[in-house]
Design an enzyme around this catalytic site. Structure first.
Site: not given
Ligand code: TRH
Length: 405
Positions: A35, A37, A210, A275, A291-295
């Site tokens: 999630y 991207d 993950y 979100q 994890r990832g970037e945004d969280s």
């Molecule tokens: O989901 P991620 O692991 O995302 C990524 C992708 O894998 C991508 O391809 C990769 O390049 C990147 O990481 C670095 O983790 P991230 O970035 O934290 O994204 C999760 C999103 O989900 C974030 O915007 C928060 C949102 N979210 C919700 O909206 N509701 C929820 O209950 C949770 C737990 C998260």
């Protein structure tokens, strides 16, 4: 493009005036996996539309992922308006699409050929890159890359003033502080996840992760901890391991609504929320696994100690990214904390003995709380949307000078 006031990061967002048409902006998002991207693209789209008055179209090639973050959206629609943004399915023909004045391809995704062909030299074209704390980012941020009569500019989020900063809504920190000082809001949050407010001596941990073989060791450490531990796990890729752990652990009690108890540990599985609602979980907890970037960025704005499970890359370059972040974050910590924090982060990312690393981490939580605050306070000066709008204006001026010259 209409003229925009020069925007300074210290200033409040300047609402665009209504006497000229809004600047149009297309954001393209190719969902690779998970999630992140769509998470970054959707957050930026909403902020540009709602705080700065841009007319934003968000083109997404996977609406099912989008619906997870925006549950009132409809994955079957070609076009829909949500939170001030026009969300379009990227897949249909682009033959009749008029390119926007500002075009952002998130994470270097390739624009549709027909769209590219219709873009003019007047378009401001930005490649919004992945976040990294590495030093080279400052040198590459804002670099132009000519493509025929077009120029695409690299825009790198980051942690210093010489980078593109981090996504931060203008009211986020005030909302966080209001939540943290208001027990009614906190009570509402706990009710929304079907729980009474935990006692003050319970350590509350959110765990968004993950798959990770280190989970069992961590759960063991929490089950044997001196204080109660409540772990909230948003549903997702870690669930099979969580279930296996409790299915095979003696003395596990299984409760209603996806909760498990063993020793001092209670684990509760939460549904994935919209979100905008995820921040409250981070604020309500004492420690956050992200994890990832945004969280990961959201955990930093939460001003709580956090553990980052970085997105693993095949060539292992993610370890350099992780270390680069740690170098910045750890610098002012005591020697004990400077060992405890990276040890846990590495054990968690390496799927090693996170249980053992946890105990040393727990011993320095007070210091990490202070660090979380000083870190977020310093970062809040570098906000991405403001830097981006400044840069868009900068490019516009450079272009105007070239035309005049
Ligand atoms: O989901 P991620 O692991 O995302 C990524 C992708 O894998 C991508 O391809 C990769 O390049 C990147 O990481 C670095 O983790 P991230 O970035 O934290 O994204 C999760 C999103 O989900 C974030 O915007 C928060 C949102 N979210 C919700 O909206 N509701 C929820 O209950 C949770 C737990 C998260």
């Amino acid at each position: 493009m209409r003229a925009m006031e020069k925007i300074h990061p210290e200033s409040m967002p300047v609402p665009l005036s209504f006497d000229t048409p809004a600047v149009s902006c297309d954001i393209f998002c190719n969902v690779i996996d998970n999630y992140g991207d769509i998470g970054v693209s959707w957050r930026l789209a909403r902020q540009l539309a709602n705080e700065f008055g841009l007319e934003v179209r968000l083109w997404v090639d996977d609406l099912v992922s989008f619906v997870k973050l925006c549950p009132d959206a409809d994955a079957a629609l070609q076009s829909q308006h949500r939170r001030g943004v026009e969300v379009r399915l990227w897949g249909a023909s682009f033959a009749d699409v008029q390119p926007a004045q500002v075009v952002i391809d998130a994470f270097g995704c390739a624009l549709p050929q027909a769209y590219l062909a219709a873009m003019s030299a007047a378009s401001v074209w930005i490649n919004l890159e992945y976040l990294s704390a590495e030093n080279w980012v400052e040198g590459c941020h804002k670099l132009p890359s000519p493509r025929g009569n077009l120029t695409r500019y690299f825009f790198f989020p980051g942690f210093t003033k010489k980078t593109g900063g981090l996504l931060l809504e203008c009211d986020l920190l005030a909302r966080r502080d209001a939540f943290l000082s208001d027990s009614l809001q906190q009570k509402d949050f706990w009710e929304s996840v079907g729980m009474a407010m935990p006692s003050a001596d319970t350590l509350k941990i959110s765990l968004f992760a993950y798959e990770n073989a280190a989970l069992a060791g961590l759960f063991d450490a929490w089950a044997n901890a001196r204080q109660r531990v409540l772990c909230l796990v948003p549903e997702g890729r870690i669930l099979p391991q969580l279930k296996t752990y409790f299915a095979t652990s003696p003395l596990t009690q299984t409760g209603e609504g996806g909760s498990y108890t063993r020793g001092m540990l209670t684990v509760r599985v939460l549904p994935f929320v919209a979100q905008e609602d995820y921040d409250a979980l981070l604020w309500a907890c004492d420690v956050n696994f992200v994890r990832g970037e945004d969280s990961c960025v959201r955990a930093q704005w939460a001003e709580k100690p956090f553990i980052w499970q970085i997105y693993p890359q095949h060539d292992a370059v993610h370890w350099q990214k992780l270390q680069a972040f740690l170098n910045r974050y750890d610098a002012p910590l005591s020697s004990a904390a400077r060992h405890a924090l990276p040890d846990l982060w590495r054990a968690w990312n390496d799927e090693g003995d996170a249980g053992q690393a946890w105990n040393a981490f727990a011993d320095v939580l007070d210091e990490l709380n202070v660090r979380a605050r000083t870190w977020a306070d310093a970062l809040a000066e570098n906000t991405l949307a403001l830097y981006l709008l400044d840069f868009i204006q900068e490019i516009g001026i450079i272009r105007a000078l070239k035309i005049e010259g």
